[in-house]
Design a protein around this motif. Structure first.
Motif, PDB file in Angstrom:
ATOM      1  N   LEU A 139       7.985   8.180   3.393  1.00 48.38           N
ATOM      2  CA  LEU A 139       7.461   6.868   3.015  1.00 48.38           C
ATOM      3  C   LEU A 139       8.359   6.194   1.986  1.00 48.38           C
ATOM      4  O   LEU A 139       8.474   4.967   1.946  1.00 48.38           O
ATOM      5  N   ILE A 140       9.001   7.006   1.138  1.00 47.70           N
ATOM      6  CA  ILE A 140       9.793   6.454   0.043  1.00 47.70           C
ATOM      7  C   ILE A 140      10.973   5.647   0.570  1.00 47.70           C
ATOM      8  O   ILE A 140      11.411   4.686  -0.047  1.00 47.70           O
ATOM      9  N   SER A 141      11.487   6.039   1.731  1.00 51.90           N
ATOM     10  CA  SER A 141      12.639   5.324   2.277  1.00 51.90           C
ATOM     11  C   SER A 141      12.236   4.261   3.294  1.00 51.90           C
ATOM     12  O   SER A 141      13.087   3.648   3.920  1.00 51.90           O
ATOM     13  N   LEU A 153       0.845  -1.203   0.000  1.00 53.07           N
ATOM     14  CA  LEU A 153       0.000   0.000   0.000  1.00 53.07           C
ATOM     15  C   LEU A 153       0.877   1.249   0.000  1.00 53.07           C
ATOM     16  O   LEU A 153       0.612   2.211  -0.728  1.00 53.07           O
ATOM     17  N   LEU A 154       1.947   1.248   0.808  1.00 54.59           N
ATOM     18  CA  LEU A 154       2.879   2.372   0.815  1.00 54.59           C
ATOM     19  C   LEU A 154       3.485   2.594  -0.573  1.00 54.59           C
ATOM     20  O   LEU A 154       3.637   3.732  -1.036  1.00 54.59           O
ATOM     21  N   ARG A 155       3.823   1.489  -1.230  1.00 57.41           N
ATOM     22  CA  ARG A 155       4.415   1.599  -2.569  1.00 57.41           C
ATOM     23  C   ARG A 155       3.440   2.234  -3.549  1.00 57.41           C
ATOM     24  O   ARG A 155       3.806   3.094  -4.347  1.00 57.41           O
ATOM     25  N   GLN A 156       2.187   1.842  -3.473  1.00 65.46           N
ATOM     26  CA  GLN A 156       1.192   2.389  -4.386  1.00 65.46           C
ATOM     27  C   GLN A 156       0.914   3.866  -4.101  1.00 65.46           C
ATOM     28  O   GLN A 156       0.698   4.656  -5.024  1.00 65.46           O
ATOM     29  N   VAL A 157       0.924   4.247  -2.819  1.00 67.18           N
ATOM     30  CA  VAL A 157       0.748   5.659  -2.476  1.00 67.18           C
ATOM     31  C   VAL A 157       1.930   6.468  -3.002  1.00 67.18           C
ATOM     32  O   VAL A 157       1.764   7.565  -3.556  1.00 67.18           O
ATOM     33  N   THR A 158       3.140   5.932  -2.831  1.00 62.15           N
ATOM     34  CA  THR A 158       4.335   6.610  -3.334  1.00 62.15           C
ATOM     35  C   THR A 158       4.257   6.792  -4.847  1.00 62.15           C
ATOM     36  O   THR A 158       4.559   7.866  -5.379  1.00 62.15           O
ATOM     37  N   LEU A 159       3.837   5.737  -5.542  1.00 60.41           N
ATOM     38  CA  LEU A 159       3.678   5.817  -6.993  1.00 60.41           C
ATOM     39  C   LEU A 159       2.673   6.890  -7.380  1.00 60.41           C
ATOM     40  O   LEU A 159       2.896   7.680  -8.301  1.00 60.41           O
TER      41      LEU A 159
END
Length: 201
Positions: A100-102, A53-59
C-alpha cells in the motif's frame, strides 16, 4: 473533531486496515463502511477518496509498528528485544500492507516522514544495543531486517493454508537465528539501510 466523529474515523481506518489485509487495496469502500458500522456518507465525509484512506491506514500501521519497536526496548536482553519487535511487527501484517505504501502515496509527506523516521530510529536502537553486547552480527542493517519481515509476512498467492501465522512465526525464528554472530554464512553485498532501499536504481 467531536468525540463521536473521531470514533467513526478510527473505526473506518481500523476496518479498512482489516479489509486491505484480507482482500487487497481495491476492496469496495462501501464494504469498508459496512464493516466499520457507518454509512457511506460518513466514510466520504472523513476521506475524500481511496488514496486518502490508504494514506491513513499506512500511517496507522507505521505508528503501531514504531510503538512496538519502542516498547520492545523494555527487555533487558537486546536480542530478545529484537525478537519481540520482529514478532510484534508480524502481528501488524506488515507484509500484506507494505504494498500500500507504494500505491500512489506520498511517502515523503510530513506525517509519513515523521512516523517512518521514528520507526527507523527505534529499530536502529534495538539493533545497536544488540551489536554492543555482541549478540547481533555486524553485517546487517535496518533495511535487511525490515525487508525480511515484510517478505516473510506476505501472504502466499493462492494459498489456502489454515495456519499461515504459525508458519510466519516459525520462519521468523529461523531468520532471527541467522542474525546471531554465531551464524556461519558470509553475507553477499553490503548491509541494507532503508535510505538505500528508497534510492532509485
Amino acid at each position: 473533531m467531536r468525540a463521536d466523529a473521531q470514533r467513526n474515523r478510527e473505526r473506518i481506518v481500523a476496518a479498512a486496515r482489516e479489509m486491505f489485509v484480507e482482500q487487497g487495496p481495491d476492496v469496495a469502500l462501501d464494504e469498508v463502511a459496512r464493516r466499520a458500522g457507518v454509512g457511506n456518507a460518513t466514510l466520504y465525509r472523513h476521506f475524500a477518496d481511496r488514496q486518502e484512506l490508504l494514506r491513513q491506514v499506512t500511517l496507522l500501521v507505521m505508528a503501531r509498528v514504531a510503538d512496538r519497536a519502542e516498547a520492545a526496548r523494555d527487555e533487558s536482553d537486546p536480542f530478545e528485544a529484537l525478537r519481540r519487535f520482529v514478532h510484534a511487527a508480524a502481528e501488524e501484517r506488515v507484509g500484506a500492507l507494505s504494498p500500500l505504501i507504494s500505491d500512489g502515496i506520498d511517502r515523503d509527506g510530513p506525517e509519513l516522514f515523521e512516523e517512518r523516521t521514528r520507526l527507523e530510529r527505534a529499530v536502529e536502537a534495538l539493533m545497536a544495543a544488540g551489536r554492543r553486547r555482541g549478540l547481533l552480527r555486524d553485517d546487517v542493517a535496518v533495511g535487511d531486517l525490515m525487508v525480511a519481515v515484510a517478505q516473510l509476512t506476505r501472504p502466499l498467492p493462492g494459498s489456502d493454508c489454515t495456519d499461515f501465522d504459525g508458519f510466519v512465526h516459525r520462519h521468523l525464528h529461523l531468520f532471527l537465528d541467522g542474525l546471531r554472530p554465531s551464524a556461519q554464512s558470509e553475507l553477499p553485498g553490503e548491509p541494507a539501510t532503508l535510505e538505500a532501499l528508497r534510492r532509485p536504481s
